[in-house]
Design a protein around this motif. Sequence first.
Motif, PDB file in Angstrom:
ATOM      1  N   LYS A 175       0.845  -1.183   0.000  1.00 19.32           N
ATOM      2  CA  LYS A 175       0.000   0.000   0.000  1.00 19.32           C
ATOM      3  C   LYS A 175       0.884   1.237   0.000  1.00 19.32           C
ATOM      4  CE  LYS A 175      -3.646   2.581   0.168  1.00 19.32           C
ATOM      5  NZ  LYS A 175      -4.559   2.669  -1.006  1.00 19.32           N
ATOM      6  N   MET A 176       0.662   2.107  -1.002  1.00 17.22           N
ATOM      7  CA  MET A 176       1.432   3.340  -1.138  1.00 17.22           C
ATOM      8  C   MET A 176       0.546   4.551  -0.887  1.00 17.22           C
ATOM      9  SD  MET A 176       4.467   2.187  -2.018  1.00 17.22           S
ATOM     10  CE  MET A 176       5.223   3.758  -2.462  1.00 17.22           C
ATOM     11  N   TYR A 177       1.107   5.557  -0.231  1.00 16.29           N
ATOM     12  CA  TYR A 177       0.491   6.874  -0.129  1.00 16.29           C
ATOM     13  C   TYR A 177       1.473   7.860  -0.748  1.00 16.29           C
ATOM     14  CZ  TYR A 177      -2.727   4.744   3.217  1.00 16.29           C
ATOM     15  OH  TYR A 177      -3.666   3.926   3.827  1.00 16.29           O
ATOM     16  N   GLY A 178       1.324   8.074  -2.048  1.00 16.01           N
ATOM     17  CA  GLY A 178       2.311   8.859  -2.764  1.00 16.01           C
ATOM     18  C   GLY A 178       3.624   8.100  -2.798  1.00 16.01           C
ATOM     19  N   ALA A 179       4.678   8.722  -2.279  1.00 17.01           N
ATOM     20  CA  ALA A 179       5.992   8.066  -2.256  1.00 17.01           C
ATOM     21  C   ALA A 179       6.197   7.254  -0.983  1.00 17.01           C
ATOM     22  CB  ALA A 179       7.098   9.117  -2.377  1.00 17.01           C
ATOM     23  N   PHE A 180       5.247   7.344  -0.049  1.00 16.21           N
ATOM     24  CA  PHE A 180       5.397   6.646   1.226  1.00 16.21           C
ATOM     25  C   PHE A 180       4.786   5.254   1.142  1.00 16.21           C
ATOM     26  CE2 PHE A 180       3.533   5.559   5.426  1.00 16.21           C
ATOM     27  CZ  PHE A 180       4.724   5.403   6.125  1.00 16.21           C
ATOM     28  N   THR A 205      -2.532  -0.673  11.387  1.00 12.98           N
ATOM     29  CA  THR A 205      -3.909  -0.267  11.079  1.00 12.98           C
ATOM     30  C   THR A 205      -4.135  -0.229   9.573  1.00 12.98           C
ATOM     31  OG1 THR A 205      -4.181   0.978  13.136  1.00 12.98           O
ATOM     32  CG2 THR A 205      -5.610   1.588  11.303  1.00 12.98           C
ATOM     33  N   THR A 206      -3.122   0.162   8.824  1.00 12.62           N
ATOM     34  CA  THR A 206      -3.223   0.127   7.360  1.00 12.62           C
ATOM     35  C   THR A 206      -3.529  -1.279   6.884  1.00 12.62           C
ATOM     36  OG1 THR A 206      -1.747   2.016   7.031  1.00 12.62           O
ATOM     37  CG2 THR A 206      -1.978   0.473   5.197  1.00 12.62           C
ATOM     38  N   GLY A 240     -11.274  -3.834   3.727  1.00 10.18           N
ATOM     39  CA  GLY A 240     -11.771  -3.254   2.483  1.00 10.18           C
ATOM     40  C   GLY A 240     -11.989  -1.761   2.557  1.00 10.18           C
ATOM     41  N   PHE A 241     -11.559  -1.115   3.643  1.00  9.10           N
ATOM     42  CA  PHE A 241     -11.703   0.332   3.756  1.00  9.10           C
ATOM     43  C   PHE A 241     -10.712   1.064   2.854  1.00  9.10           C
ATOM     44  CE2 PHE A 241     -13.095  -0.620   8.331  1.00  9.10           C
ATOM     45  CZ  PHE A 241     -14.403  -0.807   7.916  1.00  9.10           C
ATOM     46  N   ALA A 292       7.768  -0.072  10.398  1.00 10.35           N
ATOM     47  CA  ALA A 292       8.022   0.612   9.131  1.00 10.35           C
ATOM     48  C   ALA A 292       7.439  -0.128   7.923  1.00 10.35           C
ATOM     49  CB  ALA A 292       9.518   0.816   8.936  1.00 10.35           C
ATOM     50  N   GLY A 293       6.193  -0.615   8.068  1.00 11.57           N
ATOM     51  CA  GLY A 293       5.519  -1.261   6.954  1.00 11.57           C
ATOM     52  C   GLY A 293       5.906  -2.702   6.715  1.00 11.57           C
ATOM     53  N   HIS A 294       6.660  -3.300   7.617  1.00  7.44           N
ATOM     54  CA  HIS A 294       7.088  -4.697   7.491  1.00  7.44           C
ATOM     55  C   HIS A 294       6.652  -5.493   8.716  1.00  7.44           C
ATOM     56  CE1 HIS A 294      10.022  -2.529   4.937  1.00  7.44           C
ATOM     57  NE2 HIS A 294      10.000  -3.618   4.195  1.00  7.44           N
ATOM     58  N   ILE A 295       6.453  -6.790   8.522  1.00 10.76           N
ATOM     59  CA  ILE A 295       6.330  -7.715   9.646  1.00 10.76           C
ATOM     60  C   ILE A 295       7.727  -8.228   9.943  1.00 10.76           C
ATOM     61  CG2 ILE A 295       5.428  -9.932  10.426  1.00 10.76           C
ATOM     62  CD1 ILE A 295       2.914  -9.406   8.836  1.00 10.76           C
ATOM     63  N   VAL A 296       8.236  -7.933  11.140  1.00  5.17           N
ATOM     64  CA  VAL A 296       9.620  -8.270  11.458  1.00  5.17           C
ATOM     65  C   VAL A 296       9.751  -9.575  12.231  1.00  5.17           C
ATOM     66  CG1 VAL A 296      10.432  -5.901  11.338  1.00  5.17           C
ATOM     67  CG2 VAL A 296       9.521  -6.758  13.489  1.00  5.17           C
ATOM     68  N   GLN A 297       8.659 -10.038  12.849  1.00  2.00           N
ATOM     69  CA  GLN A 297       8.682 -11.342  13.504  1.00  2.00           C
ATOM     70  C   GLN A 297       7.261 -11.795  13.773  1.00  2.00           C
ATOM     71  OE1 GLN A 297      11.210 -11.695  16.963  1.00  2.00           O
ATOM     72  NE2 GLN A 297      10.557 -13.789  17.419  1.00  2.00           N
ATOM     73  N   VAL A 298       7.015 -13.079  13.587  1.00  2.00           N
ATOM     74  CA  VAL A 298       5.726 -13.698  13.903  1.00  2.00           C
ATOM     75  C   VAL A 298       6.002 -14.895  14.804  1.00  2.00           C
ATOM     76  CG1 VAL A 298       3.643 -14.782  13.006  1.00  2.00           C
ATOM     77  CG2 VAL A 298       4.792 -13.019  11.662  1.00  2.00           C
TER      78      VAL A 298
END
Length: 386
Positions: free
Chosen positions: A40-45, A72-73, A80-81, A238-244
Motif C-alpha cells: 500500500k502506497m500513499y504517494g511516495a510513502f 492499522t493500514t 476493504g476500507f 516501518a511497513g514490514h512484519i519483522v517477527q511472527v
Amino acid sequence: MAQILARRDMRLDASTMPAAPTPRGREVIGAGIAINDVTKMYGAFCAADRISLSIEPGEFITLLGPSGSGKTTLLNLIAGFQSIDGGQILVDGRPIQDVPTHRRGFGMVFQSYALFPNMTVAQNVGFPMRMAGMDRQTTDRRVAETLEMMRLSEHARKTPAQMSGGQQQRVAIARAIVMRPRVVLMDEPLSALDRRLRESIQIEIRDLHQTLGSTILFVTHDQSEALTMSDRIAVMDAGHIVQVGRPTEIYRQPQSRFVASFVGESNLLDAAVVGRNERHLTLRLPGGHVFEAESRDGAPGGTPGGTATVLIRPERITLSETRGPGTVAATVTSALFLGEVLRVEVVLDDGQSLLIRCTDTAARSLPQVGARVHVGWGAADGWVLS
C-alpha cells in the motif's frame, strides 16, 4: 456507516447462520486468511511493503507495533476500507480485494464505540441483523444470546449515555459478533479505557474467542494486550512484519534488537564470544565477567572472537547484597517501590546498565542508591539476538 458490514440486500434466513456454540466446546467457525505480498502506497510513502502473513482458521492473531508501523493500514486493507496497490488477500482461498466491505461479512470493533445514541443496547446490538433482513424472532433470540455472552442482559433497555465506557465497548463488541462472523477485526478497541478495565476486558475478549471460534485479527500498540490475548503475534515496524510467533517466543526469543526493545522491558548487553556449547554461547563482558546465554543456530557473532548482543529480561536477574557463584558486582543507581515489585537500576563496573524487577517480600529491603550489590542470571535467562 462503514463499520456496519451487513446491508438489506444481504437477505439471510436462520438456516444460513452458524449455530450458537456451546460453552463447553469450542466450535471453530473462523476463516483462514492469506496475505500475499500486499503493498500500500500513499504517494511516495510505503505504508505496507510486500507484507505476507498466513492466519489459521479460528486463530487469534495480533498486529503489534508502534504508531506508523502499518498495522492499522493492514487491517483496513483486509476490511476493504482501503484498496491494495499490489499483492493479494485471500479468505478461505478466495481473493477478496475486489469484494466491497459490506459484502465481506466481517465483524468490526473500533476504538470509538460508534453506537447509535437514540437506540437502546438491544437495538444497537440487533442493528446488523435488521439490516440483513433477519426476522424478528431470530433477531431477538440472537441478541439475547449475545447480550448474555457479553454480560449485558440487565442493560438491554439502556441507552449508551446511561452506560460506562467499558460497558459501551462491550456493546460494540456484541454488535460485531451478533451475526457470528467468521472473521472479527479489532482496531485498538481498548485504548480509551483505564488500565484495570482494559485488563478485565482483555480476558473477556480472550474467553469470547474461545467460545465463538471466529478468527480474530487484533491491532494494538500495547504489548501487554498482545501477550495476554494472542495465539500468535505479528510485530510490525516501518511497513514490514519483522517477527511472527507465539507470545512466549516473541518475548523470550526475539529475533532483533527492535523486537527485544519494543516487546517488554529489556537489558541488552554487549559481550565478546569466547566459546560455544550446543545451543549456548560463552560470553565475556568488558569488565571480565564470563557467563552463558542461549543462542539460535546461525546467530551472528557465534564464533569465538566475535561479539554478540545478549537480551536479559529484568525479572530474570537476581539481586543480592552478598557475592555468590556466577554473580557480578554493580552499583545501585535507582530503586523504586512499586507495590508488588521493586524496580532497581544498577550499573556494572564496565559501565553497562541493568534494570532489575524483584518480587516484593517481607525479607527484602529496598536497596539504597549508591549501594554495592551483586547481580546474576543463568544460561537460560540470556538470549543472543540474531
